[in-house]
Design an enzyme around this catalytic site. Structure first.
Site, PDB file in Angstrom:
ATOM      1  N   HIS A 267       0.865  -1.181   0.000  1.00  0.00           N
ATOM      2  CA  HIS A 267       0.000   0.000   0.000  1.00  0.00           C
ATOM      3  C   HIS A 267       0.905   1.234   0.000  1.00  0.00           C
ATOM      4  CE1 HIS A 267      -3.161   2.822   1.174  1.00  0.00           C
ATOM      5  NE2 HIS A 267      -4.028   1.884   0.860  1.00  0.00           N
ATOM      6  N   ASP A 318      -7.966  -5.528  -0.466  1.00  0.00           N
ATOM      7  CA  ASP A 318      -8.376  -6.368  -1.602  1.00  0.00           C
ATOM      8  C   ASP A 318      -8.064  -7.841  -1.411  1.00  0.00           C
ATOM      9  OD1 ASP A 318      -7.340  -3.615  -3.550  1.00  0.00           O
ATOM     10  OD2 ASP A 318      -9.404  -4.275  -3.221  1.00  0.00           O
TER      11      ASP A 318
HETATM   12  C1  SDX Z   1      -6.089  -0.008  -3.059  1.00  0.00           C
HETATM   13  O1  SDX Z   1      -4.573   4.468  -1.752  1.00  0.00           O
HETATM   14  C2  SDX Z   1      -5.495   3.771  -1.238  1.00  0.00           C
HETATM   15  O2  SDX Z   1      -5.983   4.027  -0.114  1.00  0.00           O
HETATM   16  C3  SDX Z   1      -5.942   2.598  -2.069  1.00  0.00           C
HETATM   17  C4  SDX Z   1      -6.950   1.672  -1.429  1.00  0.00           C
HETATM   18  C5  SDX Z   1      -8.266   2.386  -1.183  1.00  0.00           C
HETATM   19  O3  SDX Z   1      -8.988   1.982  -0.263  1.00  0.00           O
HETATM   20  O4  SDX Z   1      -8.611   3.273  -1.996  1.00  0.00           O
HETATM   21  O5  SDX Z   1      -6.449   1.194  -0.206  1.00  0.00           O
HETATM   22  C6  SDX Z   1      -7.283   0.496  -2.336  1.00  0.00           C
HETATM   23  O6  SDX Z   1      -5.859   0.393  -4.162  1.00  0.00           O
HETATM   24  C7  SDX Z   1      -5.157  -0.970  -2.388  1.00  0.00           C
HETATM   25  C8  SDX Z   1      -3.919  -1.338  -3.265  1.00  0.00           C
HETATM   26  C9  SDX Z   1      -4.368  -2.392  -4.267  1.00  0.00           C
HETATM   27  N1  SDX Z   1      -3.247  -2.680  -5.226  1.00  0.00           N
HETATM   28  C10 SDX Z   1      -2.583  -3.827  -5.198  1.00  0.00           C
HETATM   29  O7  SDX Z   1      -2.776  -4.731  -4.404  1.00  0.00           O
HETATM   30  C11 SDX Z   1      -1.548  -3.958  -6.309  1.00  0.00           C
HETATM   31  C12 SDX Z   1      -0.236  -4.526  -5.754  1.00  0.00           C
HETATM   32  N2  SDX Z   1       0.371  -3.519  -4.889  1.00  0.00           N
HETATM   33  C13 SDX Z   1       1.408  -2.712  -5.449  1.00  0.00           C
HETATM   34  O8  SDX Z   1       1.482  -2.544  -6.791  1.00  0.00           O
HETATM   35  C14 SDX Z   1       1.866  -1.594  -4.561  1.00  0.00           C
HETATM   36  O9  SDX Z   1       1.984  -2.081  -3.288  1.00  0.00           O
HETATM   37  C15 SDX Z   1       1.049  -0.311  -4.540  1.00  0.00           C
HETATM   38  C16 SDX Z   1       0.873   0.234  -5.909  1.00  0.00           C
HETATM   39  C17 SDX Z   1      -0.273  -0.542  -3.895  1.00  0.00           C
HETATM   40  C18 SDX Z   1       1.813   0.693  -3.704  1.00  0.00           C
HETATM   41  O10 SDX Z   1       3.051   0.777  -4.266  1.00  0.00           O
HETATM   42  P1  SDX Z   1       4.106   1.928  -3.937  1.00  0.00           P
HETATM   43  O11 SDX Z   1       3.797   2.678  -2.716  1.00  0.00           O
HETATM   44  O12 SDX Z   1       4.278   2.710  -5.185  1.00  0.00           O
HETATM   45  O13 SDX Z   1       5.361   1.063  -3.565  1.00  0.00           O
HETATM   46  P2  SDX Z   1       6.514   0.747  -4.563  1.00  0.00           P
HETATM   47  O14 SDX Z   1       5.945   0.388  -5.890  1.00  0.00           O
HETATM   48  O15 SDX Z   1       7.497   1.860  -4.492  1.00  0.00           O
HETATM   49  O16 SDX Z   1       7.152  -0.593  -3.961  1.00  0.00           O
HETATM   50  C19 SDX Z   1       8.100  -0.521  -2.899  1.00  0.00           C
HETATM   51  C20 SDX Z   1       8.794  -1.878  -2.919  1.00  0.00           C
HETATM   52  C21 SDX Z   1       9.269  -2.257  -4.309  1.00  0.00           C
HETATM   53  O17 SDX Z   1      10.382  -3.103  -4.151  1.00  0.00           O
HETATM   54  P3  SDX Z   1      11.801  -2.642  -4.753  1.00  0.00           P
HETATM   55  O18 SDX Z   1      11.589  -2.441  -6.229  1.00  0.00           O
HETATM   56  O19 SDX Z   1      12.134  -1.326  -4.030  1.00  0.00           O
HETATM   57  O20 SDX Z   1      12.739  -3.766  -4.415  1.00  0.00           O
HETATM   58  O21 SDX Z   1       7.868  -2.904  -2.547  1.00  0.00           O
HETATM   59  C22 SDX Z   1       7.699  -3.800  -3.623  1.00  0.00           C
HETATM   60  C23 SDX Z   1       8.155  -3.083  -4.865  1.00  0.00           C
HETATM   61  O22 SDX Z   1       8.588  -3.997  -5.828  1.00  0.00           O
HETATM   62  N3  SDX Z   1       6.270  -4.100  -3.719  1.00  0.00           N
HETATM   63  C24 SDX Z   1       5.782  -5.282  -4.055  1.00  0.00           C
HETATM   64  C25 SDX Z   1       4.388  -5.136  -3.984  1.00  0.00           C
HETATM   65  N4  SDX Z   1       4.086  -3.879  -3.615  1.00  0.00           N
HETATM   66  C26 SDX Z   1       5.263  -3.241  -3.469  1.00  0.00           C
HETATM   67  N5  SDX Z   1       6.374  -6.438  -4.411  1.00  0.00           N
HETATM   68  C27 SDX Z   1       5.560  -7.474  -4.695  1.00  0.00           C
HETATM   69  N6  SDX Z   1       4.220  -7.407  -4.647  1.00  0.00           N
HETATM   70  C28 SDX Z   1       3.610  -6.268  -4.297  1.00  0.00           C
HETATM   71  N7  SDX Z   1       2.293  -6.219  -4.253  1.00  0.00           N
END
Ligand code: SDX
Length: 382
Positions: A267, A318
């Protein structure tokens, strides 16, 4: 320092994805980053999820206070009265391909409702409130009509709560009390979450003094994305692809090794876990017990353990919502549209707040392109 914020400005001033930026003020929702706490208009989400109805929460978000008995009864009656779709919308429905993506359908249908909305010429508070109530009432009707096309959906049952009626419209069966409770809790948990991408999209649209339907159309477009609302549908598809708990470790390990995102985890704000996930997880487990089908919950728990152990990533709302919806008998492709059925209450509250205290949302960007290039007539261009 150049004459614009671009060249010469400090690139460290860029907050990619607006991460950590306070992009405005709002009295609707408080998300506590450190402990994952969540408050709607000052009320703790745990209290609302366990003790309130979705109608009470929608009223709270829109009006700023919990309703008394008389207010709740009037609000619920207005919702029930507003459910029938306008004739023009019913005609539009006959033109929609049954193979259309349900989120594309909802985005288009909400925009279509805006064409003839009785209050379309005004962004005033009372007109916006009436639009909000109509949208909260009619989006489930749109979804049910889409699901049943070219046939007719069952008529809404005014004796059922909003949540139970939604479940009835989408499954064709009146839900048992516990299934209705799971739907109710899910709608409350999904209702609002501060400046998430889709809500912010709605506020940006409303800030130009565009209308409620345009703002909600923007929000639906944003929510469709798998990084946001589209994740719940992707989670269930992943669970089905994994098949059984014996495959979990290998499947997740392979995807992490390929640096792939595991939907339902992580998140932007809640890096220490999402209180909503803990709540829906409890209901997902009991639903599995009652349906004598723990398979998807147990698989989800194993994945949660692995993601916490290897990536220190926590499930968001989710993740466990996916298996709960699946056990409720809801079609997977309707998971994100169900998010819309709930978040329309939060979006509407934010659009009203934006219109009531508006300032055009227009940030700057750090310019990275060329500058002062000589203009060449076309005959001299290579
Ligand atoms: C919702 O904003 C809200 O409040 C949203 C929500 C709401 O109620 O409206 O809560 C609803 O949208 C929840 C989120 C649903 N999305 C997902 O489940 C998709 C998977 N999650 C990710 O894509 C990610 O966690 C985000 C997009 C939700 C947040 O990503 P950020 O803050 O941009 O974090 P980042 O991409 O900078 O990641 C930081 C690190 C990275 O590793 P490195 O590249 O630094 O080594 O964490 C890793 C990422 O690769 N990472 C994940 C991951 N999420 C982050 N690795 C594997 N799986 C994941 N899901």
């Amino acid at each position: 320092m150049s004459d614009s914020i671009g060249r010469g400005a400090d690139p460290d001033r860029i907050y990619h994805g607006l991460e950590g930026v306070l992009a405005g003020a709002s009295a609707i929702c408080d998300v506590e980053e450190t402990n994952g706490g969540l408050f709607y208009r000052g009320y703790r989400i745990e209290d609302l999820a366990e003790r309130a109805s979705f109608e009470e929460v929608a009223y709270l978000l829109l009006m700023g206070k919990l309703p008394n008995r008389k207010e709740l009864s009037a609000f619920s009656e207005e919702l029930a009265r507003s459910r029938p779709l306008p004739e023009a919308a019913r005609r539009f429905l006959k033109t929609v391909s049954p193979t259309a993506n349900p989120m594309d359908f909802l985005r288009t249908a909400v925009s279509f409702l805006g064409l003839d909305d009785p209050d379309r010429e005004s962004n005033a508070h009372s007109e916006n409130l009436r639009k909000a109530i109509r949208l909260i009432a009619q989006i489930p009707s749109l979804l049910a009509a889409f699901r049943s096309a070219p046939g007719e959906p069952p008529p809404s049952d005014p004796s059922l709560s909003h949540a139970a009626n939604l479940l009835y419209l989408l499954t064709g069966r009146r839900p048992d009390p516990f299934s209705a409770k799971v739907m109710e809790v899910s709608l409350i948990l999904y209702a609002e979450h501060e400046f998430n991408a889709s809500t912010f999209a709605a506020r940006v649209t409303a800030s130009s003094l565009s209308d409620m339907h345009s703002a909600v159309t923007s929000a639906i477009g944003s929510l469709k994305g798998p990084l946001h609302g589209g994740a719940n549908e992707a989670v269930m598809k992943m669970l089905l692809e994994i098949g059984g708990i014996e495959n979990a470790e290998r499947y997740i390990g392979k995807r992490l090794a390929r640096k792939e995102r595991i939907m339902g985890f992580g998140h932007r704000v809640l890096k220490q876990g999402d209180v909503r996930s803990k709540i829906i997880k409890k209901y997902a487990e009991e639903l599995g017990e009652r349906k004598k089908d723990r398979k998807w919950f147990d698989l989800s728990s194993r994945i949660e353990e692995k993601m916490r152990r290897e990536k220190e990533l926590y499930p968001n709302l989710d993740f466990y919502s996916a298996s709960a919806y699946y056990l409720l008998g809801l079609p997977i492709e309707f998971d994100t549209p169900l998010f819309v059925c709930s978040r329309i209450s939060g979006w509407s509250a934010h659009v009203m707040e934006q219109h009531d205290h508006n300032r055009l949302i227009r940030p700057r960007c750090f310019y990275t392109g060329p500058k002062d290039l000589p203009y060449l007539p076309i005959e001299h261009r290579s």
